[in-house]
Design an enzyme around this catalytic site. Structure first.
Site, PDB file in Angstrom:
ATOM      1  N   ASN A  15      49.921  42.815  50.121  1.00  0.00           N
ATOM      2  CA  ASN A  15      50.264  43.890  49.414  1.00  0.00           C
ATOM      3  C   ASN A  15      49.148  45.115  49.733  1.00  0.00           C
ATOM      4  O   ASN A  15      49.789  46.058  49.715  1.00  0.00           O
ATOM      5  CB  ASN A  15      50.129  43.392  47.848  1.00  0.00           C
ATOM      6  CG  ASN A  15      51.242  42.661  47.455  1.00  0.00           C
ATOM      7  OD1 ASN A  15      52.357  43.369  47.272  1.00  0.00           O
ATOM      8  ND2 ASN A  15      51.416  41.544  47.190  1.00  0.00           N
ATOM      9  N   ARG A  93      39.986  36.449  40.812  1.00  0.00           N
ATOM     10  CA  ARG A  93      38.672  36.491  40.084  1.00  0.00           C
ATOM     11  C   ARG A  93      39.192  37.003  38.720  1.00  0.00           C
ATOM     12  O   ARG A  93      39.640  38.043  38.609  1.00  0.00           O
ATOM     13  CB  ARG A  93      37.821  37.234  40.486  1.00  0.00           C
ATOM     14  CG  ARG A  93      36.348  37.171  40.030  1.00  0.00           C
ATOM     15  CD  ARG A  93      35.263  36.096  40.462  1.00  0.00           C
ATOM     16  NE  ARG A  93      34.195  35.987  39.709  1.00  0.00           N
ATOM     17  CZ  ARG A  93      33.095  35.323  39.868  1.00  0.00           C
ATOM     18  NH1 ARG A  93      33.077  34.332  40.900  1.00  0.00           N
ATOM     19  NH2 ARG A  93      32.031  35.088  39.059  1.00  0.00           N
ATOM     20  N   HIS A 111      52.159  40.568  40.349  1.00  0.00           N
ATOM     21  CA  HIS A 111      52.303  39.143  39.972  1.00  0.00           C
ATOM     22  C   HIS A 111      53.767  38.725  40.252  1.00  0.00           C
ATOM     23  O   HIS A 111      54.848  39.528  40.045  1.00  0.00           O
ATOM     24  CB  HIS A 111      52.414  38.894  38.697  1.00  0.00           C
ATOM     25  CG  HIS A 111      52.398  37.463  38.144  1.00  0.00           C
ATOM     26  ND1 HIS A 111      51.257  36.520  38.676  1.00  0.00           N
ATOM     27  CD2 HIS A 111      53.293  36.880  37.498  1.00  0.00           C
ATOM     28  CE1 HIS A 111      51.634  35.233  38.137  1.00  0.00           C
ATOM     29  NE2 HIS A 111      52.838  35.396  37.514  1.00  0.00           N
ATOM     30  N   ASP A 145      44.230  39.585  28.450  1.00  0.00           N
ATOM     31  CA  ASP A 145      45.165  38.343  28.993  1.00  0.00           C
ATOM     32  C   ASP A 145      45.495  38.199  30.471  1.00  0.00           C
ATOM     33  O   ASP A 145      46.078  39.164  30.911  1.00  0.00           O
ATOM     34  CB  ASP A 145      46.240  38.062  28.087  1.00  0.00           C
ATOM     35  CG  ASP A 145      45.922  38.023  26.534  1.00  0.00           C
ATOM     36  OD1 ASP A 145      44.804  37.396  26.388  1.00  0.00           O
ATOM     37  OD2 ASP A 145      46.702  38.845  25.772  1.00  0.00           O
ATOM     38  N   ASP A 147      47.812  38.160  33.434  1.00  0.00           N
ATOM     39  CA  ASP A 147      49.244  38.298  33.944  1.00  0.00           C
ATOM     40  C   ASP A 147      50.088  38.829  32.721  1.00  0.00           C
ATOM     41  O   ASP A 147      51.217  38.639  32.294  1.00  0.00           O
ATOM     42  CB  ASP A 147      49.939  37.197  34.474  1.00  0.00           C
ATOM     43  CG  ASP A 147      49.236  36.690  35.894  1.00  0.00           C
ATOM     44  OD1 ASP A 147      48.625  37.700  36.439  1.00  0.00           O
ATOM     45  OD2 ASP A 147      49.077  35.634  36.193  1.00  0.00           O
ATOM     46  N   GLU A 176      57.643  42.746  46.164  1.00  0.00           N
ATOM     47  CA  GLU A 176      56.252  43.143  45.875  1.00  0.00           C
ATOM     48  C   GLU A 176      55.931  44.343  46.807  1.00  0.00           C
ATOM     49  O   GLU A 176      55.293  45.059  46.298  1.00  0.00           O
ATOM     50  CB  GLU A 176      55.361  41.914  46.343  1.00  0.00           C
ATOM     51  CG  GLU A 176      55.500  41.006  45.352  1.00  0.00           C
ATOM     52  CD  GLU A 176      54.478  39.767  45.380  1.00  0.00           C
ATOM     53  OE1 GLU A 176      53.344  40.174  45.398  1.00  0.00           O
ATOM     54  OE2 GLU A 176      54.801  38.572  45.502  1.00  0.00           O
TER      55      GLU A 176
END
Ligand code: GRF
Length: 216
Positions: A15, A93, A111, A145, A147, A176
């Site tokens: 990506n 991370r 994601h 939170d 994703d 993506e």
């Protein structure tokens, strides 16, 4: 002025490469100012260097569980490079709520599922287990939170009966690589406004396409 983007990686960096290539377009409203890896041996590091992008290594391992200390080191790099927008691209991370708040509206993640379905680990396996007939990828602003957060853009693929996590993942990865540069373009062009839990896009064109899966 072109917005200054930092891409954060931990792994292969496909990506990242898509963003670097997308940003080469003459009218792209952002430039990739730095790639930051929390792993010196991530495959993406060599790819970024080969593409002529400055690379910074901020190893997370020495900080252990002290996430705030790692983020302090990271923030120094981002400040030095006058970064406007952070793009997480396979960055493995988690951040503290404080760091996320600091970058509110200025940090994106990608994601490989149609969020809010299948957040977290193994989204492809989750999709296959659930038996969904379409899946895809999502670029969203980062909130505390995992994703979650206002969705900027999504792309869809059909899920086939004989898909494995590998084949589905490969098909979604192609999505993506298209949607991440598109999302950064929208955000850097200031066309995306966060309105509560969602994004509103100025001048958005909704394609008049229906995909039905499985097809007849
Ligand atoms: C991608 O599938 C991305 O959606 C997820 O981690 C993977 C990273 O792949 N967050 P790459 O390093 O960009 O190739």
């Amino acid at each position: 002025m072109r917005r200054r983007v930092a891409i954060l990686i931990s792994g292969r960096g496909s990506n990242m490469t898509a963003l670097i290539e997308g940003a080469r377009a003459y009218d792209f409203p952002a430039e990739i100012s730095v790639v930051v890896s929390n792993k010196a041996n991530a495959a993406g590091v060599a790819k970024a260097r080969a593409a002529g992008i400055p690379v910074e290594i901020v190893e997370s391992r020495p900080f252990g569980k002290d996430r705030a200390a790692f983020e302090k080191a990271l923030q120094i790099v981002l400040d030095q490079r006058s970064i406007d927008l952070v793009c997480l691209a396979g960055f493995m991370r988690l951040f503290t709520p404080e760091f996320v708040q600091r970058w509110h509206g200025r940090m994106l993640n990608i994601h490989p599922s149609l969020l809010p379905s299948f957040p977290g680990l193994d989204p492809h396996g989750q999709a296959l287990k659930a038996g969904v007939k379409v899946s895809g990828a999502t670029v969203h602003f980062v909130t505390p939170d995992t994703d979650a957060g206002p969705i900027v853009i999504q792309g869809v693929v059909a899920v086939k009966d004989d898909d494995t996590a590998e084949t589905l993942s490969a098909r979604i990865l192609a999505v993506e690589h298209r949607i991440y540069p598109a999302a950064v373009r929208l955000v850097a062009d200031m066309r995306v406004r966060i309105d509560g839990d969602r994004c509103v896009t100025e001048g958005a064109v909704a394609p008049d396409t229906i995909m039905i899966a499985p097809g007849a």
